[in-house]
Scaffold this motif. Structure first.
Motif, PDB file in Angstrom:
ATOM      1  N   ALA A  39       2.532  -8.604 -53.289  1.00  0.00           N
ATOM      2  CA  ALA A  39       3.366  -8.111 -52.202  1.00  0.00           C
ATOM      3  C   ALA A  39       4.583  -7.362 -52.720  1.00  0.00           C
ATOM      4  CB  ALA A  39       3.801  -9.269 -51.307  1.00  0.00           C
ATOM      5  N   ASN A  40       4.968  -7.685 -53.914  1.00  0.00           N
ATOM      6  CA  ASN A  40       6.162  -7.038 -54.460  1.00  0.00           C
ATOM      7  C   ASN A  40       5.815  -5.990 -55.503  1.00  0.00           C
ATOM      8  OD1 ASN A  40       8.171  -8.531 -53.011  1.00  0.00           O
ATOM      9  ND2 ASN A  40       7.564 -10.301 -54.241  1.00  0.00           N
ATOM     10  N   TYR A  41       4.678  -5.443 -55.327  1.00  0.00           N
ATOM     11  CA  TYR A  41       4.210  -4.501 -56.336  1.00  0.00           C
ATOM     12  C   TYR A  41       5.153  -3.315 -56.472  1.00  0.00           C
ATOM     13  CZ  TYR A  41       1.118  -1.507 -59.013  1.00  0.00           C
ATOM     14  OH  TYR A  41       0.594  -0.710 -59.986  1.00  0.00           O
ATOM     15  N   CYS A  42       5.667  -2.867 -55.359  1.00  0.00           N
ATOM     16  CA  CYS A  42       6.536  -1.685 -55.417  1.00  0.00           C
ATOM     17  C   CYS A  42       7.778  -1.955 -56.257  1.00  0.00           C
ATOM     18  CB  CYS A  42       6.926  -1.230 -54.021  1.00  0.00           C
ATOM     19  SG  CYS A  42       7.909   0.276 -54.033  1.00  0.00           S
ATOM     20  N   ALA A  43       8.286  -3.163 -56.132  1.00  0.00           N
ATOM     21  CA  ALA A  43       9.467  -3.508 -56.919  1.00  0.00           C
ATOM     22  C   ALA A  43       9.173  -3.345 -58.396  1.00  0.00           C
ATOM     23  CB  ALA A  43       9.885  -4.942 -56.614  1.00  0.00           C
ATOM     24  N   LEU A  44       7.946  -3.690 -58.736  1.00  0.00           N
ATOM     25  CA  LEU A  44       7.515  -3.532 -60.115  1.00  0.00           C
ATOM     26  C   LEU A  44       7.515  -2.059 -60.504  1.00  0.00           C
ATOM     27  CD1 LEU A  44       6.195  -5.939 -61.888  1.00  0.00           C
ATOM     28  CD2 LEU A  44       4.078  -4.657 -61.545  1.00  0.00           C
ATOM     29  N   VAL A  45       6.921  -1.274 -59.645  1.00  0.00           N
ATOM     30  CA  VAL A  45       6.795   0.153 -59.940  1.00  0.00           C
ATOM     31  C   VAL A  45       8.164   0.810 -60.032  1.00  0.00           C
ATOM     32  CG1 VAL A  45       5.862   2.337 -59.089  1.00  0.00           C
ATOM     33  CG2 VAL A  45       4.538   0.237 -58.848  1.00  0.00           C
ATOM     34  N   ARG A  46       9.033   0.390 -59.156  1.00  0.00           N
ATOM     35  CA  ARG A  46      10.364   1.001 -59.121  1.00  0.00           C
ATOM     36  C   ARG A  46      11.105   0.864 -60.453  1.00  0.00           C
ATOM     37  NH1 ARG A  46      13.005   1.785 -53.948  1.00  0.00           N
ATOM     38  NH2 ARG A  46      11.728   1.090 -52.199  1.00  0.00           N
ATOM     39  N   ASP A  47      10.735  -0.118 -61.211  1.00  0.00           N
ATOM     40  CA  ASP A  47      11.445  -0.360 -62.465  1.00  0.00           C
ATOM     41  C   ASP A  47      10.859   0.403 -63.642  1.00  0.00           C
ATOM     42  OD1 ASP A  47      13.239  -1.970 -61.272  1.00  0.00           O
ATOM     43  OD2 ASP A  47      12.183  -3.850 -61.724  1.00  0.00           O
ATOM     44  N   ILE A  48       9.726   1.020 -63.402  1.00  0.00           N
ATOM     45  CA  ILE A  48       9.029   1.652 -64.524  1.00  0.00           C
ATOM     46  C   ILE A  48       9.239   3.167 -64.486  1.00  0.00           C
ATOM     47  CG2 ILE A  48       6.777   2.017 -65.589  1.00  0.00           C
ATOM     48  CD1 ILE A  48       5.897  -0.592 -64.195  1.00  0.00           C
ATOM     49  N   PRO A  49       9.655   3.750 -65.605  1.00  0.00           N
ATOM     50  CA  PRO A  49       9.747   5.212 -65.657  1.00  0.00           C
ATOM     51  C   PRO A  49       8.351   5.818 -65.488  1.00  0.00           C
ATOM     52  CG  PRO A  49      10.864   4.204 -67.534  1.00  0.00           C
ATOM     53  CD  PRO A  49      10.099   3.123 -66.848  1.00  0.00           C
ATOM     54  N   PRO A  50       8.205   6.917 -64.846  1.00  0.00           N
ATOM     55  CA  PRO A  50       9.270   7.776 -64.308  1.00  0.00           C
ATOM     56  C   PRO A  50       9.634   7.433 -62.850  1.00  0.00           C
ATOM     57  CG  PRO A  50       7.172   8.870 -64.082  1.00  0.00           C
ATOM     58  CD  PRO A  50       6.883   7.522 -64.663  1.00  0.00           C
ATOM     59  N   TYR A  51       9.165   6.270 -62.403  1.00  0.00           N
ATOM     60  CA  TYR A  51       9.370   5.948 -60.979  1.00  0.00           C
ATOM     61  C   TYR A  51      10.730   5.322 -60.731  1.00  0.00           C
ATOM     62  CZ  TYR A  51       4.415   6.601 -61.634  1.00  0.00           C
ATOM     63  OH  TYR A  51       3.220   7.132 -62.012  1.00  0.00           O
ATOM     64  N   ASP A  52      11.402   4.977 -61.823  1.00  0.00           N
ATOM     65  CA  ASP A  52      12.709   4.347 -61.662  1.00  0.00           C
ATOM     66  C   ASP A  52      13.804   5.368 -61.425  1.00  0.00           C
ATOM     67  OD1 ASP A  52      12.485   5.461 -64.161  1.00  0.00           O
ATOM     68  OD2 ASP A  52      13.623   3.891 -65.183  1.00  0.00           O
ATOM     69  N   ASP A  53      13.445   6.614 -61.592  1.00  0.00           N
ATOM     70  CA  ASP A  53      14.480   7.631 -61.500  1.00  0.00           C
ATOM     71  C   ASP A  53      13.855   8.948 -61.040  1.00  0.00           C
ATOM     72  OD1 ASP A  53      17.073   8.646 -61.777  1.00  0.00           O
ATOM     73  OD2 ASP A  53      16.599   9.464 -63.768  1.00  0.00           O
ATOM     74  N   GLY A  54      14.653   9.733 -60.366  1.00  0.00           N
ATOM     75  CA  GLY A  54      14.199  11.064 -60.016  1.00  0.00           C
ATOM     76  C   GLY A  54      13.251  11.095 -58.829  1.00  0.00           C
ATOM     77  N   ARG A  55      12.442  12.084 -58.801  1.00  0.00           N
ATOM     78  CA  ARG A  55      11.646  12.389 -57.628  1.00  0.00           C
ATOM     79  C   ARG A  55      10.260  11.743 -57.632  1.00  0.00           C
ATOM     80  NH1 ARG A  55       9.926  18.485 -57.275  1.00  0.00           N
ATOM     81  NH2 ARG A  55       8.217  17.619 -56.075  1.00  0.00           N
ATOM     82  N   ARG A  56       9.837  11.229 -58.735  1.00  0.00           N
ATOM     83  CA  ARG A  56       8.424  10.887 -58.869  1.00  0.00           C
ATOM     84  C   ARG A  56       7.945   9.872 -57.822  1.00  0.00           C
ATOM     85  NH1 ARG A  56       5.191  11.591 -63.250  1.00  0.00           N
ATOM     86  NH2 ARG A  56       6.513  13.391 -63.560  1.00  0.00           N
ATOM     87  N   LEU A  57       8.762   8.855 -57.616  1.00  0.00           N
ATOM     88  CA  LEU A  57       8.330   7.847 -56.648  1.00  0.00           C
ATOM     89  C   LEU A  57       8.176   8.452 -55.253  1.00  0.00           C
ATOM     90  CD1 LEU A  57       7.641   4.844 -56.434  1.00  0.00           C
ATOM     91  CD2 LEU A  57      10.015   4.400 -55.822  1.00  0.00           C
ATOM     92  N   TYR A  58       9.077   9.364 -54.920  1.00  0.00           N
ATOM     93  CA  TYR A  58       8.983  10.008 -53.607  1.00  0.00           C
ATOM     94  C   TYR A  58       7.770  10.938 -53.548  1.00  0.00           C
ATOM     95  CZ  TYR A  58      13.734   8.315 -53.964  1.00  0.00           C
ATOM     96  OH  TYR A  58      14.824   7.517 -54.187  1.00  0.00           O
ATOM     97  N   ASP A  59       7.474  11.512 -54.705  1.00  0.00           N
ATOM     98  CA  ASP A  59       6.276  12.344 -54.753  1.00  0.00           C
ATOM     99  C   ASP A  59       5.016  11.511 -54.501  1.00  0.00           C
ATOM    100  OD1 ASP A  59       7.509  14.786 -55.221  1.00  0.00           O
ATOM    101  OD2 ASP A  59       7.587  14.459 -57.400  1.00  0.00           O
ATOM    102  N   LEU A  60       5.063  10.268 -54.991  1.00  0.00           N
ATOM    103  CA  LEU A  60       3.912   9.397 -54.736  1.00  0.00           C
ATOM    104  C   LEU A  60       3.823   9.030 -53.265  1.00  0.00           C
ATOM    105  CD1 LEU A  60       3.636   6.949 -57.761  1.00  0.00           C
ATOM    106  CD2 LEU A  60       2.570   9.175 -57.384  1.00  0.00           C
ATOM    107  N   MET A  61       4.982   8.898 -52.630  1.00  0.00           N
ATOM    108  CA  MET A  61       4.968   8.637 -51.191  1.00  0.00           C
ATOM    109  C   MET A  61       4.344   9.818 -50.451  1.00  0.00           C
ATOM    110  SD  MET A  61       6.242   5.684 -51.150  1.00  0.00           S
ATOM    111  CE  MET A  61       6.098   5.159 -52.836  1.00  0.00           C
ATOM    112  N   ASP A  62       4.743  10.992 -50.864  1.00  0.00           N
ATOM    113  CA  ASP A  62       4.158  12.188 -50.257  1.00  0.00           C
ATOM    114  C   ASP A  62       2.644  12.220 -50.475  1.00  0.00           C
ATOM    115  OD1 ASP A  62       6.559  13.111 -49.340  1.00  0.00           O
ATOM    116  OD2 ASP A  62       6.899  14.545 -50.982  1.00  0.00           O
ATOM    117  N   MET A  63       2.278  11.885 -51.677  1.00  0.00           N
ATOM    118  CA  MET A  63       0.859  11.905 -52.004  1.00  0.00           C
ATOM    119  C   MET A  63       0.085  10.895 -51.150  1.00  0.00           C
ATOM    120  SD  MET A  63      -0.868  11.637 -55.763  1.00  0.00           S
ATOM    121  CE  MET A  63       0.136  12.812 -56.633  1.00  0.00           C
ATOM    122  N   ALA A  64       0.746   9.766 -50.898  1.00  0.00           N
ATOM    123  CA  ALA A  64       0.091   8.750 -50.070  1.00  0.00           C
ATOM    124  C   ALA A  64      -0.080   9.253 -48.635  1.00  0.00           C
ATOM    125  CB  ALA A  64       0.899   7.453 -50.083  1.00  0.00           C
TER     126      ALA A  64
END
Ligand SMILES: Nc1ncnc2c1ncn2[C@@H]1O[C@H](COP(=O)(O)OP(=O)(O)OP(=O)(O)O)[C@@H](O)[C@H]1O
Ligand SMILES: [Mn+2]
Length: 969
Positions: A814-839
């Motif tokens: 359930a807390n998988y995102c928290a995990l991802v948020r801590d890992i580069p490149p998702y911890d910084d910049g646009r990448r995590l938001y790009d994954l949201m877009d991709m989803a």
């Protein structure tokens, strides 16, 4: 040797087996082996007299060799393995048929009457044989009974089939079956009524027999102990299964018994042990009698007991106590013991118990008493004339006394009615002095048994139904929210008239059917659903999946349960867009293409040549933040080239799972072609995984258009084109590809290429007759060297397991995102938001195949992920796979610019479907998408908006980490 032992030997057992089997029986039925053997022998004698046929069969069994040891049919027609296998398959049916014939009164007892005559050593067969006479005598032929009996037979068949298939394991099975057989022999058709009753017997016997030594107190303790141990050993399951009903029945019968006993006491004014001879005792159930006896044996009635007989008030607690003490499933055997005790035998039983007590002071007492009670449970067949006489006499006297006390017994009679309901017409019969009834007492016993069991079954069924309904009710209440959620997401649910029972059914289907198919059929097409509800149903289905599944158990409750208004414009989301209140959910992270957005040409210090193709110029204009500019006219030029330019060479693209061709045009223009395999309306095959699904060329085209409409501009331009397979592929194909060409039986030119999936003759791509449609994706730049020509490959954090059975971590954490948020490149910049877009993008297309993504290496991490490989999108227009939205749901994150677009699509002026339709109409192979896919886009837009609304509610300001969704379901 006991019957069971004999059977064991016949079944190829050894002495070890016998001991083992006997030990098993001891565990289950308490009696000692010696005791069992004696009893069984006696019963065998009785059964022999009743069913000489059975003995015949037994006798023949003894001469049967290995086949019978294996439980194989003894017929000579089974001589080879195939026959054996046939036998396996047909045995269950055979047994049932045989049993049905018995049931119908047909004589199927003669060996060889059927080529599938079951081997006598198989307990099932033995049932058929042994029960033949008793069955017909005692079975009341009601459908309920028949059903019950049949199901037992099926169980046996199942076990037998297992026996045949697993001979090693078969020994244990045999023992079990023999154990059943033993009991069957003991009780004739009673055993065919269900094992729960059998299981209750030892407890009945144990309790009824008392098992007490002369030391009453010690006895009491011991009995309680034994009870407890028996409960805990093998009877607890049966008891727990029938507890609620049994308790109620027991209470009924207790009350009735108490009243009757009061009457009796008034008549006889005796507290002697002979009280058991009272006709009222005929109403007593086995356990009641046992309990009574027990209390008497304990002396002075110091243990509260019903026969203490001081009145219902006192009796009630004891009844309660008995409910605690006694296995409730004893009620399943309500009248077997009373039948025995109805006349003289009642006293006799008591005496016998005492004898038992004197001879057994160890826990074995329980076994002995259990056996003795087994023995005495069929008094009618024992042919004890003396007993019968006593019984008749008492029956008559009871009848007359009962009439005398009619007024007093009125209440009791009414309660007898209850007993009738649970144990047949016994209550009436007890008051009936008609000797014919007495003569038919054996029949009555069976009938009563049958009726009581039938009623029990009916009640159990009712309980089950009520339970299931309550369960559904609860589930429905729980999921109702999600259904409403679905309604909102589905938009059209109201119009479809869904809800109520339909909703429940829907949830049922979602919960059970979909789950059961989750590994393979999540991509199942739902044409039927589509035709019924225009796809809305499936949409809601997926929406429910979103709430119950993607949102997870911890958060689903907080998902909106409101029934959506017909035209929800998501004003709340629009408001949130304007304020910064929910900036942790709606992130203002639109790539600013005006700043820090170098082109590839700049990065690689390349300049387009004078005669550079549109494609080359396009490639050089690719920037850090997007593939092409919003107003870039080169896109259309590139598309046009791919559609119009002559093809010069065709090469199969290496890698990937399915056939792709590199189409080479003049001027070094290249396109990646995916050939058409199916018509537009072909949906994902129900049993295909997302990773074994065929790729669809039109999905590639549509995905490009959608990506562009969404404003992402991360997908390379893709156009459709129809080729002449002979002149534009075959004649231009490289040698390796040429080797795979062939002419099909219908004289079409086909090829299959080489790849890891679907690259064989049976999955060939054929012209029609020689025209082939395909998608042509503008080729990615290959300015750089290396495997990927300057692209970096990333594993998608929310990639699926790509395994038939395994789940990915994000599906259970359930807390998988928290995990991802801590890992580069998702911890910084646009990448995590790009994954949201991709989803969002993948959810709209229904593409579950996002295992990797690529970026341009030269741009580092602060660049967009390429939207590549969409061949597996647009496969299920009537199903919305909400797990694709997992990143958005688990992270509770969306780009503001994306949300703006979605709201635009939802609120107009033009819905996404229309925008797509218009855009796709420019393509040569238009219509690119089947209409349901276009409608699905609008529906899914609504679902995404609703999901964002829900996640906003779950993540109020201040609660930054919204990653709590669980996709485990
Ligand atoms: N337009 C393109 N131009 C050049 N190369 C491309 C293009 N699109 C994809 N590729 C490359 O080809 C590879 C395979 O493409 P794609 O993923 O579409 O095929 P696939 O058969 O679906 O592969 P897989 O089964 O591994 O997903 C991609 O990983 C990418 O590197
Ligand atoms: Mn792919």
């Amino acid at each position: 040797m006991s019957l069971a032992s004999r059977t064991s030997v016949k079944s190829g057992g050894s002495e070890v087996d016998l001991r083992h089997r006997n030990a098993s029986i001891r565990n289950l039925f308490a009696p000692s082996p010696a005791e069992m053997a004696k009893k069984k022998e006696a019963r065998r004698q009785r059964s022999r007299s009743q069913s000489s046929f059975s003995l015949q069969r037994i006798g023949q069994d003894d001469g049967i060799g290995n086949r019978s040891q294996m439980g194989l049919p003894s017929s000579n027609s089974f001589d080879d393995y195939d026959d054996y296998a046939l036998g396996i398959n047909q045995l269950p049916m055979t047994a049932n048929q045989s049993a049905v014939r018995q049931y119908n009164g047909q004589d199927n007892n003669e060996l060889g009457s059927s080529p599938y005559a079951p081997a006598p050593v198989i307990p099932r067969t033995s049932h058929n044989g042994w029960h033949q006479s008793t069955f017909e005598l005692a079975m009341s032929r009601t459908p309920v009974e028949h059903k019950n009996w049949k199901s037992t037979s099926q169980l046996e068949n199942f076990i037998n089939s297992n026996d045949l298939l697993q001979q090693d394991y078969g020994q244990d099975q045999d023992q079990e079956q023999q154990h059943e057989k033993d009991t069957c022999v003991d009780f004739g058709n009673e055993m065919t009524w269900g094992k729960s009753a059998e299981k209750s017997l030892p407890l009945n016997h144990h309790l009824q027999g008392g098992g007490f030594s002369r030391d009453d107190q010690w006895d009491l303790d011991m009995q309680l102990e034994q009870r407890e141990s028996l409960h805990s050993q093998s009877y607890r399951p049966a008891a727990s299964q029938s507890t609620p009903l049994a308790e109620r029945l027991q209470r009924f019968r207790y009350r009735q018994q108490l009243q009757l006993q009061q009457q009796q006491q008034q008549q006889q004014l005796s507290t002697d042990i002979d009280a058991y001879d009272t006709p009222f005792a005929g109403h007593l159930s086995a356990e009641q009698i046992g309990e009574t006896n027990w209390q008497r044996a304990n002396g002075n009635w110091n243990f509260e007991g019903p026969v203490g007989g001081t009145g219902p008030v006192e009796a009630e607690p004891s009844a309660e106590q008995e409910q605690e003490e006694l296995p409730p499933d004893r009620v399943l055997y309500p009248d077997s013991e009373p039948e025995e005790e109805e006349a003289g035998p009642r006293r006799r039983v008591v005496i016998r118990r005492r004898i038992v007590r004197t001879t057994r002071t160890t826990p074995e007492v329980a076994k002995g008493t259990a056996t003795s009670t087994n023995d005495s449970s069929n008094p009618g067949r024992n042919g004890n004339g003396e007993r019968n006489l006593g019984w008749l006499t008492r029956l008559r006297s009871f009848g007359s006394s009962n009439r005398k006390n009619q007024a007093t017994a009125a209440l009791a009679t009414s309660q007898v009615g209850n007993q009738i309901a649970s144990s047949g017409a016994k209550g009436n019969n007890c008051c009936n002095t008609n000797p014919i009834m007495a003569v038919l007492r054996t029949m009555k016993l069976k009938e009563r048994l049958v009726i009581s069991l039938g009623v029990t079954l009916v009640l159990l069924t009712l309980l089950l139904i009520v339970d299931v309904q309550m369960d559904f009710g609860v589930a429905n209440r729980h999921l109702l929210q999600q259904q409403h959620h679905k309604i909102r997401l589905g938009n059209d649910y109201d119009a479809t008239g869904g809800g109520g029972g339909g909703g429940m059914l829907h949830e049922f289907k979602r919960k059970f059917l979909q789950k059961s198919n989750s590994s393979g059929s999540k991509e199942a097409s739902t044409q039927a659903a589509a035709s019924q509800s225009g796809g809305a149903t499936s949409g809601q289905d997926a929406a429910a999946g979103a709430s119950g599944g993607a949102a997870g158990p911890g958060t689903s409750g907080s998902i909106s349960t409101r029934k959506p208004t017909p035209h929800d414009r998501y004003v709340d989301l629009q408001k949130h867009l304007l304020s910064d209140e929910y900036s942790h959910v709606i992130v203002d992270n639109a790539p600013d293409v005006a700043r820090d957005n170098p082109t590839l040409a700049e990065m690689l210090h390349r300049k387009a040549s004078a005669n550079a193709s549109n494609l080359e110029r396009f490639q050089l204009r690719i920037t850090k933040k997007e593939l092409y500019g919003e107003q870039d006219t080169l896109v259309d030029a590139v598309l046009r080239d791919m559609i119009k330019l002559p093809i010069q060479h065709v090469v199969q693209k290496e890698g990937g799972t399915q056939l792709k061709l590199i189409i080479e045009y003049p001027n070094d223009i290249k396109a990646l072609m995916k050939p058409m395999r199916f018509p537009r309306d072909q949906q994902t095959l129900p049993n295909h995984f997302y990773f074994t699904d065929y790729e669809r060329h039109n999905a590639e085209i549509a995905a490009f258009h959608l990506d562009r409409i969404l404003g992402f501009r991360r997908a390379m331009p893709v156009a459709g084109r129809t080729l002449n397979i002979t002149t534009e592929i075959y004649q231009l194909a490289e040698e390796n590809l040429l080797k795979t060409f062939f002419v099909s039986p219908s004289l079409n030119l086909c090829f299959h290429g080489k790849c890891s999936y679907y690259c064989d003759t049976s999955h060939a791509i054929c012209g029609n007759p020689d025209m082939l449609e395909g998608s042509f994706a503008a080729f990615l730049p290959n300015f750089e060297s290396g495997n990927r020509k300057g692209r970096k490959l990333w594993r998608h954090p929310w990639r699926r397991s790509y395994h038939k059975r395994k789940k990915a971590q994000w599906e259970t954490d359930a807390n998988y995102c928290a995990l991802v948020r801590d890992i580069p490149p998702y911890d910084d910049g646009r990448r995590l938001y790009d994954l949201m877009d991709m989803a969002v993008f993948d959810f709209l297309t229904g593409n579950m195949d996002r295992h990797h993504y690529e970026t341009f290496k030269v741009y580092g991490n602060e660049t967009f992920p390429l939207h590549l490989d969409h061949g597996r999108g647009f496969g299920r227009p009537f199903h919305d796979e909400l797990s694709i939205l997992a990143p958005v749901l688990q992270c509770c994150l969306v780009r503001k610019s994306t949300l703006v677009k979605l709201l635009e699509f939802h609120n107009g002026p033009k819905p996404l479907s229309q925008l797509m339709s218009e855009s796709l109409s420019q393509d040569p192979v238009s219509p690119v998408l089947w209409q349901p896919h276009l409608e699905a886009l609008d529906r899914r837009t609504g679902i995404i908006l609703q999901s964002i609304r829900d996640c906003i509610k779950r993540n109020p300001p201040g609660d930054v980490d919204g990653s709590e969704a669980d996709l485990s379901s």
